[in-house]
Design an enzyme around this catalytic site. Structure first.
Site, mmCIF file in Angstrom:
data_model
loop_
_atom_site.group_PDB
_atom_site.id
_atom_site.type_symbol
_atom_site.label_atom_id
_atom_site.label_comp_id
_atom_site.label_asym_id
_atom_site.label_seq_id
_atom_site.Cartn_x
_atom_site.Cartn_y
_atom_site.Cartn_z
ATOM 1 N N ASP A 182 0.852 -1.191 0.000
ATOM 2 C CA ASP A 182 0.000 0.000 0.000
ATOM 3 C C ASP A 182 0.896 1.252 0.000
ATOM 4 O OD1 ASP A 182 -2.413 1.392 0.183
ATOM 5 O OD2 ASP A 182 -2.451 1.322 2.388
ATOM 6 N N HIS A 190 -9.422 4.834 -2.308
ATOM 7 C CA HIS A 190 -8.687 4.885 -1.027
ATOM 8 C C HIS A 190 -9.549 5.634 -0.010
ATOM 9 C CE1 HIS A 190 -4.447 3.568 -1.910
ATOM 10 N NE2 HIS A 190 -5.045 3.453 -3.082
ATOM 11 N N GLY A 191 -9.101 5.598 1.236
ATOM 12 C CA GLY A 191 -9.799 6.350 2.282
ATOM 13 C C GLY A 191 -11.262 5.975 2.357
ATOM 14 N N THR A 211 -9.081 2.126 8.614
ATOM 15 C CA THR A 211 -9.574 2.792 9.826
ATOM 16 C C THR A 211 -10.718 2.033 10.512
ATOM 17 O OG1 THR A 211 -8.857 4.938 9.016
ATOM 18 C CG2 THR A 211 -10.633 4.943 10.643
HETATM 19 P P1 13P Z 1 -9.127 4.462 5.586
HETATM 20 O O1 13P Z 1 -8.283 5.295 6.500
HETATM 21 O O2 13P Z 1 -10.379 5.183 5.183
HETATM 22 O O3 13P Z 1 -9.425 3.126 6.136
HETATM 23 O O4 13P Z 1 -8.298 4.260 4.223
HETATM 24 C C1 13P Z 1 -7.305 3.279 4.120
HETATM 25 C C2 13P Z 1 -6.499 3.432 2.869
HETATM 26 O O5 13P Z 1 -6.850 4.112 1.917
HETATM 27 C C3 13P Z 1 -5.237 2.673 2.833
HETATM 28 O O6 13P Z 1 -4.498 2.922 1.661
HETATM 29 O O1 G3H Z 2 -2.408 4.550 3.887
HETATM 30 C C1 G3H Z 2 -3.021 4.466 4.927
HETATM 31 C C2 G3H Z 2 -3.227 3.189 5.638
HETATM 32 O O2 G3H Z 2 -4.291 3.356 6.542
HETATM 33 C C3 G3H Z 2 -1.975 2.696 6.331
HETATM 34 O O3 G3H Z 2 -1.660 3.522 7.385
HETATM 35 O O4 G3H Z 2 0.721 4.200 7.013
HETATM 36 O O5 G3H Z 2 -0.326 4.267 9.296
HETATM 37 O O6 G3H Z 2 0.227 2.076 8.206
HETATM 38 P P1 G3H Z 2 -0.166 3.527 8.017
HETATM 39 ZN ZN ZN Z 3 -4.627 4.844 0.814
#
Ligand code: 13P
Ligand code: G3H
Ligand code: ZN
Length: 340
Positions: free
Chosen positions: A82, A222-223, A268
């Site tokens: 990621d 994402h997000g 999250t």
């Molecule tokens: P959230 O913080 O909304 O769970 O998004 C996670 C994400 O996009 C990880 O790349």
């Molecule tokens: O990119 C966001 C993901 O929630 C991962 O978060 O970088 O704190 O592991 P992190």
């Molecule tokens: Zn992300």
């Protein structure tokens, strides 16, 4: 055997469903996802950020994932990087055995500063060449993630970084990415929106425009945590201090899935579920100190969230639809269709 994300997303496109990509940092999170996948018969994408790799160590992560494929052989399972921030990060993931990487060239290697289109194309294309030679999938990003309400945290209208459909088309053409993350007003973490989002702050209309421009491209949201009120309430009931907040409603994600979204990133919501469960044990039974007494409920709480999302995204029931192709077969396929 871990399989490529490309195969999982191609199958999802055929079936018209989305696949959740859940972040992990430890054994219990991987167990929670695999149990949810078995219970719902879902293919899975498990992803590790740079922070997760630093926290857990690549060797631990990789071998826990191999254990997952041994224990859950019926589940098509992807290990994805990621938000890779440069060629070397992606290359080390490929060398470790990740079957998919995200090269997030929307930001400079510091992971904060928005980059230029040229930089993004250049670094992403290099990652695509190295990854495809090994049959590994690549996700790229165009536009910069971030909230619109707060002017993207830097003044302005907040719309400057929302993905432009023409630029998205040029980016896909120039890089040969397998999946494309787009920016439509979502942001990472719990504090995405200060009220239930409407079209002013969550640009689903833009997502649909991008899909119409690039109907064959696998889009990534994402997000995409929904930040459910009940999970917030549990944390606050047991001594936590979350401010009121809103995430991405599941119906909006489902609208996205009807318009080309094949991968949905969720971290999250699982963090909230884990924290709420642990707080509850600590609050109700402060005499306990065996980690299993709180890690087990935490794992169960995460499993529940993941299983629900798998059902809502439509991947449930699709684990048995196809046999995993080896990465070598994917590499041959790429070699037969080089990027122009
Ligand atoms: P959230 O913080 O909304 O769970 O998004 C996670 C994400 O996009 C990880 O790349
Ligand atoms: O990119 C966001 C993901 O929630 C991962 O978060 O970088 O704190 O592991 P992190
Ligand atoms: Zn992300």
């Amino acid at each position: 055997m871990l399989l490529s994300m490309r195969q999982v997303l191609d199958e999802a496109a055929k079936g018209g469903y989305g696949v959740g990509a859940f972040n992990v940092n430890n054994l219990e999170q991987i167990q929670a996802i695999m149990e949810a996948a078995r219970a719902t018969k879902s293919p899975v994408i498990i992803q590790a950020s740079r922070g997760a790799r630093a926290y857990a160590n690549d060797r631990f992560l990789y071998h826990i994932m191999i254990a997952a494929t041994e224990i859950y052989p019926e589940i098509p399972t992807v290990l994805h990087l990621d938000h890779g921030n440069g060629f070397d990060t992606c290359k080390s993931a490929i060398d470790t055995g990740f079957t998919s990487v995200m090269m997030d060239g929307s930001l400079m290697p510091d992971g904060k500063t928005p980059s230029t289109f040229e930089y993004n194309v250049d670094v992403t294309r290099k990652v695509v060449e190295a990854a495809h030679a090994k049959g590994v999938t690549v996700e790229g990003e165009i536009g910069v993630l971030g909230g619109i309400e707060d002017g993207h945290g830097a003044g302005g209208t907040g719309l400057e970084h929302v993905t432009d459909p023409e630029q998205a088309a040029k980016f896909v053409e120039a890089t040969g990415v397998d999946a494309l993350a787009i920016a439509i007003g979502t942001s990472h973490g719990a504090y995405k929106f200060s009220r239930k989002p409407d079209g002013a702050v969550l640009k689903m209309d833009r997502l649909i425009e991008i899909h119409n421009r690039l109907p064959k491209v696998h889009l990534v949201m994402h997000g995409s945590s929904s930040v459910p009120q009940d999970l917030q309430d549990i944390i606050n009931k047991y001594g936590g201090k979350l401010r009121p907040t809103w995430g991405v409603p599941v119906e909006e994600i489902q609208l996205g899935i009807r318009n080309g979204v094949r991968k949905i990133n969720v971290d999250t919501d699982n963090r909230l579920a884990i924290t709420g469960a642990i707080r509850k044990v600590f609050f109700e039974t402060p005499e306990k100190f065996d980690p299993r007494d709180y890690m087990k409920p935490a794992r169960e709480a995460m499993q529940k969230v993941v299983a629900l999302r798998m059902t809502q995204f439509g991947q449930a029931g699709h684990a048995g639809d196809y046999a995993a192709l080896p990465l070598a077969a994917m590499a041959e396929r790429y070699a037969a269709q080089p990027v122009a």
